[in-house]
Enzyme design. Structure first.
Site, short mmCIF file in Angstrom:
data_model
loop_
_atom_site.label_atom_id
_atom_site.label_comp_id
_atom_site.label_asym_id
_atom_site.label_seq_id
_atom_site.Cartn_x
_atom_site.Cartn_y
_atom_site.Cartn_z
N GLU A 98 0.85 -1.19 0.00
CA GLU A 98 0.00 0.00 0.00
C GLU A 98 0.89 1.24 0.00
O GLU A 98 2.02 1.17 0.48
CB GLU A 98 -0.92 0.00 1.22
CG GLU A 98 -0.19 -0.11 2.54
CD GLU A 98 -1.12 -0.40 3.72
OE1 GLU A 98 -1.55 0.55 4.35
OE2 GLU A 98 -1.39 -1.59 3.99
N LYS B 181 2.82 4.52 0.94
CA LYS B 181 3.25 5.10 2.22
C LYS B 181 2.94 6.59 2.15
O LYS B 181 3.61 7.35 1.45
CB LYS B 181 4.74 4.86 2.43
CG LYS B 181 5.23 5.37 3.76
CD LYS B 181 6.65 4.91 4.00
CE LYS B 181 7.14 5.25 5.40
NZ LYS B 181 7.14 6.68 5.67
N ASP C 271 2.75 10.40 2.90
CA ASP C 271 3.71 11.30 3.53
C ASP C 271 2.95 12.38 4.31
O ASP C 271 2.80 13.51 3.86
CB ASP C 271 4.58 11.94 2.44
CG ASP C 271 5.80 12.61 3.02
OD1 ASP C 271 6.02 12.47 4.24
OD2 ASP C 271 6.52 13.28 2.26
N TYR D 298 -5.05 2.88 8.28
CA TYR D 298 -4.34 1.69 7.78
C TYR D 298 -3.88 0.70 8.86
O TYR D 298 -3.33 -0.34 8.53
CB TYR D 298 -3.15 2.09 6.91
CG TYR D 298 -2.18 3.07 7.58
CD1 TYR D 298 -1.42 2.70 8.66
CD2 TYR D 298 -2.04 4.36 7.08
CE1 TYR D 298 -0.55 3.59 9.27
CE2 TYR D 298 -1.17 5.26 7.67
CZ TYR D 298 -0.43 4.86 8.77
OH TYR D 298 0.41 5.75 9.37
N LYS E 268 11.22 2.61 -0.09
CA LYS E 268 11.21 4.05 -0.33
C LYS E 268 11.47 4.36 -1.81
O LYS E 268 12.17 3.62 -2.50
CB LYS E 268 12.31 4.72 0.51
CG LYS E 268 12.17 4.53 2.00
CD LYS E 268 10.92 5.15 2.57
CE LYS E 268 11.06 6.60 2.89
NZ LYS E 268 11.62 6.92 4.17
N CYS F 249 39.66 22.17 16.03
CA CYS F 249 38.23 22.45 16.13
C CYS F 249 37.98 23.91 15.77
O CYS F 249 38.60 24.80 16.36
CB CYS F 249 37.76 22.17 17.56
SG CYS F 249 36.08 22.71 17.86
N CYS G 270 36.55 25.77 19.26
CA CYS G 270 37.34 26.02 20.46
C CYS G 270 38.85 26.01 20.20
O CYS G 270 39.63 26.33 21.09
CB CYS G 270 36.98 25.01 21.55
SG CYS G 270 37.60 23.36 21.21
N CYS H 166 36.84 16.83 17.67
CA CYS H 166 37.42 17.78 18.62
C CYS H 166 37.67 17.02 19.92
O CYS H 166 36.81 16.25 20.37
CB CYS H 166 36.43 18.92 18.83
SG CYS H 166 36.75 19.87 20.32
N CYS I 295 34.40 22.24 25.06
CA CYS I 295 34.19 22.90 23.76
C CYS I 295 32.74 23.38 23.75
O CYS I 295 31.82 22.60 23.97
CB CYS I 295 34.44 21.91 22.63
SG CYS I 295 33.85 22.50 21.04
S1 IVH Z 1 2.06 0.93 8.95
C1 IVH Z 1 3.41 -0.94 12.75
N1 IVH Z 1 1.17 1.88 6.69
O1 IVH Z 1 5.13 5.67 7.98
C2 IVH Z 1 3.42 -0.28 11.45
N2 IVH Z 1 2.57 3.28 8.02
O2 IVH Z 1 7.96 5.30 8.59
C3 IVH Z 1 2.76 1.01 11.48
N3 IVH Z 1 2.92 5.51 7.10
O3 IVH Z 1 4.86 5.98 11.47
C4 IVH Z 1 2.87 1.74 10.25
N4 IVH Z 1 1.68 5.25 5.30
O4 IVH Z 1 3.26 7.34 9.98
C5 IVH Z 1 1.92 2.13 7.77
N5 IVH Z 1 0.27 2.63 4.69
C6 IVH Z 1 1.00 2.85 5.77
C7 IVH Z 1 1.66 4.08 5.99
C8 IVH Z 1 2.43 4.26 7.13
C9 IVH Z 1 2.44 6.09 5.99
C10 IVH Z 1 3.83 6.17 8.06
C11 IVH Z 1 3.44 6.04 9.52
C12 IVH Z 1 4.64 5.44 10.19
C13 IVH Z 1 5.72 5.80 9.24
C14 IVH Z 1 6.90 4.88 9.37
#
Ligand code: IVH
Length: 687
Positions: free
Chosen positions: A117, A119, A121, A229, A317, A408, A411, A432, A438
């Protein structure tokens, strides 16, 4: 109209508005025109104005609710809000699937189902429902304690105040992401410009700022949305798989992401990642990768998590975004451990919607490798929240080579590159050598000391710490806790930028932290190699601060029982152990810690509250196992409250062995320790 009929009208309006919100956000099929919808809201707002005593707590106008305060309350997440480990390329994804199967002792040819799914942002939030009603909403905070933003979250049109249907658990915490769409973000910024105000940097920042408004009425005017989610605490979950759970969320009235898919192997997961990456710019909201999760919830449970991230999920990512710009100059920053970090000052450039004017150059080896110098045109990349970095030189200037100073820059003390005693290799980082003397190191250490995962003191940010340090008011951690008593000589409120209220707030925030957990204190000291994860496992091992100090003193020669005991902690490496022992055997550090302990109380680590046959027991696994992978065996024992150690000593309570066991088995026999086979262990615990 009688009071009763007004009450009825208000309830009807609320349900109609909520229905319309669901049609609009959840089903993407609005049944009302915008103007009809606005009429309903207006009628409700007017009725609420005329009859404030009849305003309902669940009103979407949120004219009721928390009075604006200057601070949010705290909410402890009954189940921590975890983060995710990252995969950066296809191999990482394949490795992740292998790791999961290995942990579960599943044959590699078996097609284990994973979901994928987007992620999102945005920023994560947790919504607690009791008997179908929203009772509280919190930000993630440090994962354990978040901010109480119930009133603000209640204003989001696509967060149900009352769950739809009737098959929801009595208690459920629904977790997801608060975000702002691209379209709404544009409108927000056009408005900012027309008001002559600064524009928002990106949708994520705009969402964060909007959610953390002291006055929920302002949040109500912002176009925040929520994708659900995951879950936290739940009294009874009827779903067996991730996919079923998402369907339930949707049934209960949440917006869920339409791009969720189920896959039978990593190749298909990666193909879906590529598809999502192609449609990324058309989704209408920011995403920064794809999250894969094990679909079977029982397997998720077996997999569990490691300090802060689940074993059953990973974030794949998107590659960093890149752009070229010219490098104006290279500055040297001195960090908390004295590390000299070269920072590139750039001609500002927008990368992936964010203006970048600084980028890290890591260390002098990196400068050498890139052969980078002021005047060059360089390629810069930015990935998510990571500090932007210079990747390569595109066009070299004719200037002289850039050399990192050997002193450094703050300092003037000598800055050295240490040699690793074991490998004989030179450290990449120059440091340093002046420690707390420092000013740069002292300031950075204090900043770290009060940071979120450490003492987490509100109102003591970078600016304030620099102010206190420059005015010789806070030079070391103990000074933070004595400042209130010293204020009769200081009169802080008379300094520019301070007033009676801000001084009072600061003192209150400091006083709240006079009792601190073991692991937070250890992390706060900023010892090299002792990050949050290590601080937690050390805390769990020693339980009490004074026991740890005694043990570390006798481990000074890196040998003997206490040294072995330290190294036996599951997850503890040599570098971290050495650094810990060195820190607590150094007289300057000891006096800094002792000064601090005059003002604070250290809370022992709480023993895990689980009651089982093995809680508190020290267990060692050795040899090969059949039914469980070694990792799963360990994790199960830990969940039952046991401590898993890597070596056998007089403190060991039980040794579980499989074929191939050798010296550990022998030693345990000699010491008369309880010994079990894998099968005896399974029977003993009823696994
Ligand atoms: S699952 C235990 N699903 O990504 C797992 N997270 O880098 C809980 N996030 O803190 C996260 N989309 O804020 C999950 N489809 C998705 C997500 C998601 C965004 C974020 C969430 C998490 C962060 C981790």
């Amino acid at each position: 109209m009688s009071n009763d009929s007004i009450k009825n009208r208000i309830s009807t309006l609320i349900s109609q508005i909520r229905e319309a919100d669901i049609d609009y956000y959840q089903d993407d099929r609005p049944k009302l025109t915008d103007s009809d919808y606005d009429k309903l809201r207006l009628e409700l707002i007017n009725l609420e104005k005329m009859y404030p005593e009849l305003v309902l707590a669940n009103s979407p106008t949120n004219s009721v609710g928390a009075k604006p305060s200057n601070k949010f309350g705290k909410i402890k997440h009954s189940i921590p809000m975890l983060s995710l480990d990252n995969a950066f390329d296809n191999d990482d994804v394949i490795d992740f699937c292998l790791r999961v199967k290995k942990f579960l002792s599943i044959n590699n040819d078996y097609n284990l189902a994973f979901t994928s799914e987007p992620k999102i942002d945005g920023l994560s939030a947790s919504l607690r429902y009791e008997n179908g009603k929203l009772v509280s909403g919190a930000t993630r905070g440090d994962g354990t304690i978040g901010e109480d933003v119930t009133a603000n979250l209640s204003t989001l049109r696509n967060i149900p105040l009352i769950l739809k249907g009737n098959d929801w658990p009595d208690v459920i915490e629904v977790r997801g992401e608060v975000y702002i769409s691209h379209k709404d973000f544009k409108i927000m910024n056009t408005k900012q410009l027309s008001l002559g105000k600064d524009i928002y940097k990106n949708p994520r920042n705009a969402a964060a700022g909007s959610l953390r408004q002291i006055d929920p009425k302002i949040t109500a005017q912002r176009p925040l949305k929520f994708f659900a989610y995951a879950w936290g605490e739940v009294s009874h979950l009827t779903a067996n798989t991730q996919i079923e759970f998402i369907k339930l969320l949707s049934k209960w009235g949440f917006q869920v992401n339409p791009e969720v898919k189920l896959h039978s192997n990593p190749q298909k997961m990666i193909a879906h990642y590529n598809e999502i990456s192609n449609i990324r710019s058309n989704l209408g909201y920011d995403i920064d990768g794809v999250v894969y999760k094990v679909n079977d919830l029982l397997l998720q449970k077996r997999l569990g998590f490691v300090t802060r991230a689940p074993r059953w999920a990973i974030a794949h990512k998107f590659p960093a975004e890149k752009a070229n710009t010219s490098l104006k100059q290279i500055d040297i920053q001195v960090g908390r451990t004295g590390a000299l970090t070269p920072v590139a000052r750039l001609e500002p450039i927008t990368i992936g919607g964010v203006v970048v004017s600084n980028a890290t150059l890591h260390n002098e080896d990196e400068i050498e490798r890139l052969n980078v110098k002021p005047g060059d045109v360089v390629e810069v990349q930015r990935a998510g929240d990571v500090i932007p970095q210079v990747v390569r030189v595109i066009k070299s200037s004719n200037g002289p080579r850039f050399n990192i100073p050997k002193e450094c820059p703050v300092c003037g003390s000598i800055a050295n590159r240490d040699t690793d005693l074991v490998t004989g290799k030179m450290d990449a980082v120059r440091r340093c050598t002046n420690g707390f003397n420092c000013s740069a190191q002292a300031i950075e250490r204090i900043k770290h000391f009060v940071s979120r995962r450490a003492f987490d003191i509100d109102g003591l940010g970078a600016k304030q710490i620099e102010f206190f340090y420059k005015n010789n008011l806070i030079n070391e951690p103990a000074d933070i806790f004595s400042i209130e008593a010293r204020n009769k000589f200081i009169d802080l409120e008379k300094f520019e930028g301070w007033g009676l209220i801000s001084v009072d707030n600061l003192f209150n925030a400091i006083n709240e932290k006079r009792t601190i957990e073991f692991s937070r204190l250890l992390y706060a000291l900023g010892i090299r190699h002792i990050g949050h994860g290590n601080a937690v496992i050390i805390g769990r091992h020693y339980l009490s601060w004074s026991k740890m100090l005694i043990a570390l003193k006798s481990a000074i020669d890196y040998k003997g029982e206490q040294w072995d005991d330290l190294l036996s902690i599951d997850g503890m490496g040599n570098a971290a152990a050495t650094s810990l022992v060195n820190f607590f055997n150094d007289s300057v550090n000891i006096s800094i810690v002792n000064n601090l302990l005059n003002f604070i109380v250290v809370q022992d680590t709480l023993e895990p509250s689980v009651n089982s046959k093995i809680s508190g027991k020290i267990i060692v696994f050795t040899g090969k196992f059949d039914k469980f992978s070694r990792d799963e065996a360990k994790s199960r024992a830990q969940l039952l409250g046991a401590k898993v150690s890597g070596s056998v000593s007089t403190k060991t309570n039980i040794l579980i062995y499989g074929p191939g066991a050798g010296s550990k088995y022998k030693k345990a026999k000699e010491l008369g320790i309880t010994i079990m086979t894998e099968d005896e262990w399974i029977e003993f615990l009823n696994l």
